[in-house]
Design an enzyme around this catalytic site. Structure first.
Site, PDB file in Angstrom:
ATOM      1  N   SER A  65       0.834  -1.210   0.000  1.00 61.72           N
ATOM      2  CA  SER A  65       0.000   0.000   0.000  1.00 61.72           C
ATOM      3  C   SER A  65       0.863   1.252   0.000  1.00 61.72           C
ATOM      4  O   SER A  65       2.016   1.229   0.427  1.00 61.72           O
ATOM      5  CB  SER A  65      -0.916   0.012   1.228  1.00 61.72           C
ATOM      6  OG  SER A  65      -1.722  -1.130   1.267  1.00 61.72           O
TER       7      SER A  65
HETATM    8  N1  SAH Z   1      -0.483  -5.069   4.293  1.00 61.17           N
HETATM    9  C1  SAH Z   1       0.135  -5.336   3.017  1.00 61.17           C
HETATM   10  C2  SAH Z   1      -0.791  -5.007   1.865  1.00 61.17           C
HETATM   11  C3  SAH Z   1      -0.711  -6.025   0.799  1.00 61.17           C
HETATM   12  S1  SAH Z   1      -1.989  -5.976  -0.388  1.00 61.17           S
HETATM   13  C4  SAH Z   1       1.488  -4.629   2.892  1.00 61.17           C
HETATM   14  O1  SAH Z   1       1.826  -3.805   3.751  1.00 61.17           O
HETATM   15  O2  SAH Z   1       2.248  -4.930   1.961  1.00 61.17           O
HETATM   16  C5  SAH Z   1      -3.225  -7.004   0.343  1.00 61.17           C
HETATM   17  C6  SAH Z   1      -2.870  -8.428   0.618  1.00 61.17           C
HETATM   18  O3  SAH Z   1      -4.057  -9.103   1.033  1.00 61.17           O
HETATM   19  C7  SAH Z   1      -2.337  -9.227  -0.575  1.00 61.17           C
HETATM   20  O4  SAH Z   1      -1.073  -9.743  -0.266  1.00 61.17           O
HETATM   21  C8  SAH Z   1      -3.370 -10.331  -0.770  1.00 61.17           C
HETATM   22  O5  SAH Z   1      -2.815 -11.559  -1.204  1.00 61.17           O
HETATM   23  C9  SAH Z   1      -3.965 -10.445   0.618  1.00 61.17           C
HETATM   24  N2  SAH Z   1      -5.302 -11.084   0.654  1.00 61.17           N
HETATM   25  C10 SAH Z   1      -6.314 -10.957  -0.236  1.00 61.17           C
HETATM   26  N3  SAH Z   1      -7.376 -11.706   0.143  1.00 61.17           N
HETATM   27  C11 SAH Z   1      -7.012 -12.330   1.300  1.00 61.17           C
HETATM   28  C12 SAH Z   1      -7.671 -13.261   2.178  1.00 61.17           C
HETATM   29  N4  SAH Z   1      -8.910 -13.698   1.955  1.00 61.17           N
HETATM   30  N5  SAH Z   1      -6.979 -13.696   3.256  1.00 61.17           N
HETATM   31  C13 SAH Z   1      -5.706 -13.269   3.522  1.00 61.17           C
HETATM   32  N6  SAH Z   1      -5.032 -12.395   2.724  1.00 61.17           N
HETATM   33  C14 SAH Z   1      -5.684 -11.938   1.626  1.00 61.17           C
END
Ligand code: SAH
Length: 215
Positions: A65
């Site tokens: 993000s």
């Molecule tokens: N907090 C992260 C943001 C990554 S983007 C950072 O600081 O980099 C959001 C993430 O949510 C992705 O890696 C995606 O794979 C994950 N995601 C999507 N659906 C999900 C689910 N049902 N359970 C767990 N993770 C999930």
């Protein structure tokens, strides 16, 4: 491999000043961000972009993000030391590390194995120990519930009921909710059956995926 140079530290301080200018006023959040080397969570080819306010690609076509979004969500979550925080979407592990810097006891779930694995390598380098789980964030972690705070870092189509159940009464969930674009919600659990919802503007996140298959 993980080097935090003076140049990186300088770029990071400038980013923190920029975040202040954008209205992030919680000093603890700003300090936490100043302590986490964001470039550790990115491919080395993105090194010079790490301290710009932009989302960047990580593994599995997911994104880290934007720093201003991480700062904003973290500020809304209002984490006190030793609070138990559940994060949905470990991704790169950047947001997880910011929560650790706030001395939260962090539980984080990721559905992509390569991300789950690579984030843990960075946590080791930073000598922090969040509790990392590979699985479906929709299910939360019932055995570790209740949580003081829950942070969703992917776009939830609606407020996940199962996660509200895992929030303590008086606890707060911060979640971007919506299909194409998302509204940032801060949801307070008032009683077992009542919640209070406040909205904080529009954002764009990668989707929260509901699947039985994991990668
Ligand atoms: N907090 C992260 C943001 C990554 S983007 C950072 O600081 O980099 C959001 C993430 O949510 C992705 O890696 C995606 O794979 C994950 N995601 C999507 N659906 C999900 C689910 N049902 N359970 C767990 N993770 C999930």
């Amino acid at each position: 491999m993980f080097v935090d140079s003076y140049k990186h530290k300088g770029m990071r301080r400038r980013m923190v000043e920029y975040l202040k200018g954008k209205g992030i006023s919680d000093q603890r959040v700003l300090e936490a961000i100043n302590r986490v080397p964001r470039h550790f969570f990115l491919d080395s080819s993105l090194d010079t972009l790490a301290y710009e306010d932009r989302a960047l690609e990580i593994l599995c076509k997911q994104t880290i993000s934007q720093p201003s979004t991480v700062a904003f969500q973290t500020q809304l979550l209002n984490v006190a030391p030793f609070e138990k925080v559940l994060e949905i979407g470990t991704g790169s592990g950047y947001q997880t590390s910011v929560l650790c810097q706030l001395q939260a006891r962090v539980y984080t779930i990721e559905r992509f194995k390569p991300l789950h694995n690579s984030a843990q390598m960075v946590f080791e380098a930073l000598k922090i120990r969040p509790n990392c789980f590979f699985g479906d964030g929709y299910l939360g972690l019932p055995t570790f519930a209740p949580f003081d705070k829950i942070l969703i870092t992917c776009a939830a189509p609606s407020i996940p009921k199962s996660l509200i159940e895992q929030l303590r009464i008086g606890g707060i969930m911060v979640a971007p909710v919506g299909e194409d674009t998302q509204t940032m919600y801060r949801i307070k659990k008032l009683t077992e059956t009542e919640i209070d919802i406040q909205s904080f503007g529009e954002f764009k996140f990668v989707p929260m995926l509901k699947e039985r298959k994991f990668y």
